[in-house]
Design an enzyme around this catalytic site. Structure first.
Site, PDB file in Angstrom:
ATOM      1  N   ASN A  47      -6.432  -7.138  13.896  1.00  0.00           N
ATOM      2  CA  ASN A  47      -7.317  -5.975  13.987  1.00  0.00           C
ATOM      3  C   ASN A  47      -8.799  -6.319  13.818  1.00  0.00           C
ATOM      4  O   ASN A  47      -9.660  -5.693  14.421  1.00  0.00           O
ATOM      5  CB  ASN A  47      -6.895  -4.901  12.984  1.00  0.00           C
ATOM      6  CG  ASN A  47      -6.807  -5.414  11.564  1.00  0.00           C
ATOM      7  OD1 ASN A  47      -6.373  -6.536  11.314  1.00  0.00           O
ATOM      8  ND2 ASN A  47      -7.213  -4.599  10.610  1.00  0.00           N
ATOM      9  N   SER A  86       1.141  -7.182   8.054  1.00  0.00           N
ATOM     10  CA  SER A  86       2.004  -6.078   7.641  1.00  0.00           C
ATOM     11  C   SER A  86       2.902  -6.452   6.471  1.00  0.00           C
ATOM     12  O   SER A  86       3.147  -7.634   6.200  1.00  0.00           O
ATOM     13  CB  SER A  86       2.877  -5.637   8.825  1.00  0.00           C
ATOM     14  OG  SER A  86       3.822  -6.655   9.142  1.00  0.00           O
ATOM     15  N   GLU A 103      -2.444 -10.350   1.950  1.00  0.00           N
ATOM     16  CA  GLU A 103      -3.299  -9.176   2.150  1.00  0.00           C
ATOM     17  C   GLU A 103      -2.562  -8.244   3.101  1.00  0.00           C
ATOM     18  O   GLU A 103      -2.511  -8.495   4.302  1.00  0.00           O
ATOM     19  CB  GLU A 103      -4.660  -9.599   2.720  1.00  0.00           C
ATOM     20  CG  GLU A 103      -5.469 -10.503   1.803  1.00  0.00           C
ATOM     21  CD  GLU A 103      -5.876  -9.834   0.500  1.00  0.00           C
ATOM     22  OE1 GLU A 103      -5.785  -8.593   0.411  1.00  0.00           O
ATOM     23  OE2 GLU A 103      -6.279 -10.543  -0.425  1.00  0.00           O
ATOM     24  N   CYS A 132      -7.114  -1.926   7.853  1.00  0.00           N
ATOM     25  CA  CYS A 132      -6.124  -1.864   6.762  1.00  0.00           C
ATOM     26  C   CYS A 132      -6.586  -0.991   5.609  1.00  0.00           C
ATOM     27  O   CYS A 132      -5.762  -0.452   4.869  1.00  0.00           O
ATOM     28  CB  CYS A 132      -5.790  -3.268   6.268  1.00  0.00           C
ATOM     29  SG  CYS A 132      -7.203  -4.202   5.649  1.00  0.00           S
ATOM     30  N   GLU A 140       2.482   3.407   7.229  1.00  0.00           N
ATOM     31  CA  GLU A 140       1.039   3.265   7.438  1.00  0.00           C
ATOM     32  C   GLU A 140       0.717   3.573   8.900  1.00  0.00           C
ATOM     33  O   GLU A 140       1.387   3.090   9.810  1.00  0.00           O
ATOM     34  CB  GLU A 140       0.592   1.845   7.093  1.00  0.00           C
ATOM     35  CG  GLU A 140      -0.894   1.626   7.249  1.00  0.00           C
ATOM     36  CD  GLU A 140      -1.322   0.204   6.899  1.00  0.00           C
ATOM     37  OE1 GLU A 140      -2.545  -0.043   6.858  1.00  0.00           O
ATOM     38  OE2 GLU A 140      -0.450  -0.652   6.667  1.00  0.00           O
TER      39      GLU A 140
END
Length: 454
Positions: A114, A188, A209, A243, A331
């Site tokens: 991303n 993820s 993370e 995120c 999410e």
């Protein structure tokens, strides 16, 4: 490519102690900055071809953060690397204690799609600053940015120091079979679990993370206009593919209509559009379909008219949402904002705590008591009061998750610490040696030991 050979070469080079030289680390960091600056046009072009991210957003959300991370490491790595004094107890006097930061060794960094430059290179920068060698496996999803990073790094760095390996699941799986000294993964939760399991076989430490459903809680006493403005920007930046984006908003019932009206105003004012250089495509068809399935047509307040051919979902706000709705099960990671309501702050906190611990939490209130209550009672990685997303830009704050949203943290000195082992040392002179710990053990010695230790 023989991955084991690449890692063996890096480990052999690390064992020469060359990377422990601070000047060597600074030289490599300056090399990276120079390469990126000279090739900014290529970096902009590649990411635009992947998902239409503009030069403005690429610089502000990717390159500027990378440059800041490099500059910080260059200016502060000598200080971070210094031996640190520690106090010494009576039992070890005369003596002194200290802590020596040392690099872990050979690092595997697995980047995310991303923010493909920033989330790949910032961990690598921290690792190089700490004195490690790095194998970087960028996400294959934005393929052109991965190719560009591989080209720039592999053509300009000694592979014994810094090497990019491209590929997808198969290549990552093969890399994870090899023992590294530390693995850093951004992505993820399901993939994070796979990384963790693979690392456990080698007792390799990890930093993960991850993500989660990050809430924004809005009370009735806020400046509604400013709250909406900040939340709209934080949510729809990068088309929501962030995120730490506010995943959903819980707004006090009495101001729901005013809040929704203000959100709509700022969405329309921003005129989000790829052609306006302030919006991006959804990264691929798989994610487009996943997001499109989350949109309940009966609950759309604004937006919802997706364009599959262009992979664009406009900013979409859903109202009258319940925690049982489909959009609240996972999410979102896209430009869909569910708005829920609450009447009691205790109820709001209770609902948030039923979900996994989020990566971020945003509190919008003028009440010190409510702010304190939320910050004390909800566990989350990091967040902000009366703002969204911007805590990420502060290098003085560690960035990372907790529970399902991650393990460990980085940014600035916290990145240096993530890739360093802090070696503890007690040093004593030969001058004298108290006889208390040596045999024969006597009641008198025990009495003195109890005085000294207890």
């Amino acid at each position: 490519m023989n991955y084991q050979e690449v890692i063996d070469q890096q480990r052999q080079f690390f064992n020469t102690n060359a990377t422990k030289d601070i000047s060597f680390r600074i030289k490599e960091l300056k090399r990276l900055k120079s390469i990126l600056q000279k090739n900014e046009a290529l970096l902009y072009d590649s990411i635009y071809k992947d998902f239409k991210k503009s030069e403005f957003e690429t610089y502000t959300t990717e390159l500027s953060i990378i440059y800041h991370e490099i500059n910080s490491a260059i200016s502060k790595v000598r200080k971070w690397s210094k031996k640190k004094k520690a106090s010494t107890g009576l039992a070890n006097l005369p003596g002194k204690s200290y802590i020596i930061p040392e690099p872990f060794g050979t690092i595997l960094v697995i980047g995310a799609w991303n923010y493909p430059y920033q989330l790949s290179l910032c961990p690598a920068i921290a690792a190089i600053g700490a004195g490690c060698t790095v194998v970087l496996k960028p996400s294959e999803v934005p393929s052109r940015t991965a190719d560009t990073m591989a080209k720039l790094i592999n053509e300009n760095f000694d592979p014994k120091v810094f090497k990019v390996i491209e590929g997808g699941v198969q290549e990552t799986t093969e890399l994870l079979k090899i023992k590294f000294d530390k693995i850093f993964f951004t992505g993820s939760v399901p993939v994070g679990k796979i990384i963790y399991q693979a690392a456990a076989k080698h007792l390799t430490p990890v930093t993960l993370e991850l993500g989660g459903k990050s809430p924004a809680i809005v009370t009735k006493d806020v400046n509604i206009d400013m709250t909406a403005k900040r939340l709209v920007w934080g949510k729809f930046l990068n088309a929501g593919q962030t995120c730490i984006a506010p995943d959903y908003v819980m707004v006090e019932s009495s101001i729901k209509d005013q809040f929704l009206s203000a959100v709509k105003k700022y969405i329309e004012k921003s005129d989000y559009n790829v052609d306006n250089q302030n919006y991006t495509q959804i990264v691929n068809d798989k994610n487009f379909d996943r997001l499109n399935d989350m949109i309940d047509q009966d609950k759309i307040y604004i937006g919802g008219n997706s364009n599959k051919e262009e992979r664009v979902i406009p900013p979409t706000v859903l109202e009258n949402v319940e925690f049982s709705d489909n959009v609240m099960q996972d999410e979102i990671f896209g430009p869909i904002l569910p708005v829920l309501t609450f009447d009691s702050i205790d109820t709001a906190i209770e609902e948030v705590k039923k979900l996994s611990k989020p990566l971020s939490c945003y509190v919008f209130t003028k009440s010190s008591a409510i702010k304190k209550k939320i910050l004390n009672e909800i566990s989350f990685g990091g967040g902000a009061v009366n703002d969204a997303v911007m805590h990420f830009t502060e290098q003085t704050l560690p960035f990372g998750g907790v529970g399902d949203s991650g393990i460990g943290s980085y940014h600035g000195k916290y990145g240096f610490e993530t890739f360093s082992h802090y070696k503890s040392v007690l040093q004593k002179p030969f001058l004298i040696e108290p006889n208390l710990k040596y045999a024969p053990y006597t009641p008198t010695k025990l009495k003195w030991l109890k005085r000294i230790i207890g």
